[in-house]
Design an enzyme around this catalytic site. Structure first.
Site, PDB file in Angstrom:
ATOM      1  N   HIS A 111      25.362  23.121 -69.239  1.00  0.00           N
ATOM      2  CA  HIS A 111      25.074  23.775 -68.132  1.00  0.00           C
ATOM      3  C   HIS A 111      23.910  22.856 -67.559  1.00  0.00           C
ATOM      4  O   HIS A 111      23.806  22.663 -66.235  1.00  0.00           O
ATOM      5  CB  HIS A 111      24.211  25.035 -68.438  1.00  0.00           C
ATOM      6  CG  HIS A 111      25.132  26.316 -68.229  1.00  0.00           C
ATOM      7  ND1 HIS A 111      24.887  27.567 -67.913  1.00  0.00           N
ATOM      8  CD2 HIS A 111      26.545  26.332 -68.154  1.00  0.00           C
ATOM      9  CE1 HIS A 111      25.726  28.637 -68.080  1.00  0.00           C
ATOM     10  NE2 HIS A 111      26.790  27.968 -68.258  1.00  0.00           N
ATOM     11  N   ARG A 150      14.192  39.770 -62.893  1.00  0.00           N
ATOM     12  CA  ARG A 150      13.103  39.368 -62.276  1.00  0.00           C
ATOM     13  C   ARG A 150      13.508  38.331 -61.272  1.00  0.00           C
ATOM     14  O   ARG A 150      13.140  38.124 -59.814  1.00  0.00           O
ATOM     15  CB  ARG A 150      12.046  38.854 -63.223  1.00  0.00           C
ATOM     16  CG  ARG A 150      10.993  38.366 -62.255  1.00  0.00           C
ATOM     17  CD  ARG A 150       9.706  37.753 -63.370  1.00  0.00           C
ATOM     18  NE  ARG A 150       8.614  37.275 -62.534  1.00  0.00           N
ATOM     19  CZ  ARG A 150       8.304  36.023 -62.107  1.00  0.00           C
ATOM     20  NH1 ARG A 150       9.211  35.297 -62.388  1.00  0.00           N
ATOM     21  NH2 ARG A 150       7.095  35.852 -61.484  1.00  0.00           N
ATOM     22  N   VAL A 184      16.176  31.104 -62.374  1.00  0.00           N
ATOM     23  CA  VAL A 184      16.945  31.583 -63.454  1.00  0.00           C
ATOM     24  C   VAL A 184      16.814  32.958 -63.601  1.00  0.00           C
ATOM     25  O   VAL A 184      15.984  33.606 -63.739  1.00  0.00           O
ATOM     26  CB  VAL A 184      16.777  30.724 -64.769  1.00  0.00           C
ATOM     27  CG1 VAL A 184      17.131  29.209 -64.389  1.00  0.00           C
ATOM     28  CG2 VAL A 184      15.797  31.001 -65.373  1.00  0.00           C
ATOM     29  N   ALA A 238       8.762  28.681 -57.879  1.00  0.00           N
ATOM     30  CA  ALA A 238       9.573  29.108 -56.599  1.00  0.00           C
ATOM     31  C   ALA A 238       8.838  30.097 -55.812  1.00  0.00           C
ATOM     32  O   ALA A 238       8.537  29.840 -54.653  1.00  0.00           O
ATOM     33  CB  ALA A 238      10.776  29.476 -56.995  1.00  0.00           C
ATOM     34  N   TRP A 276       8.973  24.438 -62.563  1.00  0.00           N
ATOM     35  CA  TRP A 276      10.019  24.798 -63.623  1.00  0.00           C
ATOM     36  C   TRP A 276      11.190  24.185 -63.430  1.00  0.00           C
ATOM     37  O   TRP A 276      11.710  23.840 -62.221  1.00  0.00           O
ATOM     38  CB  TRP A 276      10.212  26.557 -63.395  1.00  0.00           C
ATOM     39  CG  TRP A 276       8.919  27.368 -63.847  1.00  0.00           C
ATOM     40  CD1 TRP A 276       7.982  27.624 -63.107  1.00  0.00           C
ATOM     41  CD2 TRP A 276       8.650  27.733 -64.975  1.00  0.00           C
ATOM     42  NE1 TRP A 276       7.024  28.392 -63.647  1.00  0.00           N
ATOM     43  CE2 TRP A 276       7.425  28.565 -64.989  1.00  0.00           C
ATOM     44  CE3 TRP A 276       9.364  27.774 -66.311  1.00  0.00           C
ATOM     45  CZ2 TRP A 276       7.027  29.150 -66.019  1.00  0.00           C
ATOM     46  CZ3 TRP A 276       8.929  28.470 -67.505  1.00  0.00           C
ATOM     47  CH2 TRP A 276       7.672  29.135 -67.202  1.00  0.00           C
ATOM     48  N   SER A 333      16.106  25.548 -47.534  1.00  0.00           N
ATOM     49  CA  SER A 333      15.959  25.803 -49.084  1.00  0.00           C
ATOM     50  C   SER A 333      16.960  25.190 -49.792  1.00  0.00           C
ATOM     51  O   SER A 333      18.284  25.168 -49.353  1.00  0.00           O
ATOM     52  CB  SER A 333      15.977  27.263 -48.964  1.00  0.00           C
ATOM     53  OG  SER A 333      16.318  27.749 -50.315  1.00  0.00           O
ATOM     54  N   GLU A 393       5.740  30.324 -55.306  1.00  0.00           N
ATOM     55  CA  GLU A 393       4.580  29.796 -54.607  1.00  0.00           C
ATOM     56  C   GLU A 393       5.046  28.838 -53.408  1.00  0.00           C
ATOM     57  O   GLU A 393       4.196  28.242 -52.581  1.00  0.00           O
ATOM     58  CB  GLU A 393       3.965  28.867 -55.362  1.00  0.00           C
ATOM     59  CG  GLU A 393       2.835  29.717 -56.478  1.00  0.00           C
ATOM     60  CD  GLU A 393       3.607  30.169 -57.518  1.00  0.00           C
ATOM     61  OE1 GLU A 393       3.241  31.265 -58.076  1.00  0.00           O
ATOM     62  OE2 GLU A 393       4.830  29.735 -57.853  1.00  0.00           O
TER      63      GLU A 393
END
Length: 176
Positions: free
Chosen positions: A143, A104, A98, A72, A38, A129, A74
């Site tokens: 953005h 969520r 996001v 993310a 993503w 990370s 996974e």
């Protein structure tokens, strides 16, 4: 020793003293990078910056492996499987989680970070990370440009942290 030789030795010594402690670690280590699929236009900025930094610090490009996962969530499982192979000295996860307006993102980011920590503690392989969860992210030009630039910075930082962690673990191993 003459004055010229002394100047050369001093110059070499000061440049060696300024060299990061991880230079030799970079030459001999293998790193896996896992990226969520993503927002790859943003996420790959961190991946590419991390790869560039690792190579600039002396890691051969052939020692850096790339893996893509759907999202993310996974990343921890892939990190665990990669760590279990014994082929990697460190693993880096990159993703952008996001806020979609339904909260969520909070449990996804928490689960991912907790999972990565568990993987490194269970496997003794450093897992780092660059999974970031901005408070406000909107897919408009301002953005996207801000986060692309920000992810470049985070890619460099995670690569440096990776090398530093491996160097410190090597130092501890030599004490045993």
């Amino acid at each position: 020793m003459n004055q010229t030789s002394t100047a050369i030795v001093s110059s070499v010594s000061s440049s060696v003293a300024k060299a990061p402690a991880w230079t030799s670690v970079a030459r001999d280590s293998r790193v896996a990078l896992i990226c969520a699929s993503w927002h790859t236009d943003v996420v790959h900025q961190a991946r590419d910056a991390a790869v560039t930094e690792l190579i600039e610090q002396g890691m051969p490009a052939a020692h850096i492996a790339h893996f893509d996962v759907p999202g993310a969530f996974e990343i921890p499982l892939m990190a665990k499987r990669l760590a279990q192979t014994g082929q990697f000295d460190a693993i880096i996860g990159c993703a952008l989680v996001v806020n979609g307006g339904i909260y969520r993102h909070e449990f996804v980011s928490s689960a991912v970070i907790d999972g990565l920590m568990r993987v490194q503690l269970d496997t003794d392989v450093p897992v780092l990370s660059a999974v970031l969860t901005p408070r406000d992210f909107h897919e408009h030009a301002d953005h996207l440009e801000f986060f692309r630039t920000h992810f470049v910075k985070k890619g460099v930082e995670v690569a440096q942290s990776c090398l530093s962690a491996m160097a410190q673990l090597q130092r501890v191993k030599s004490l045993a």
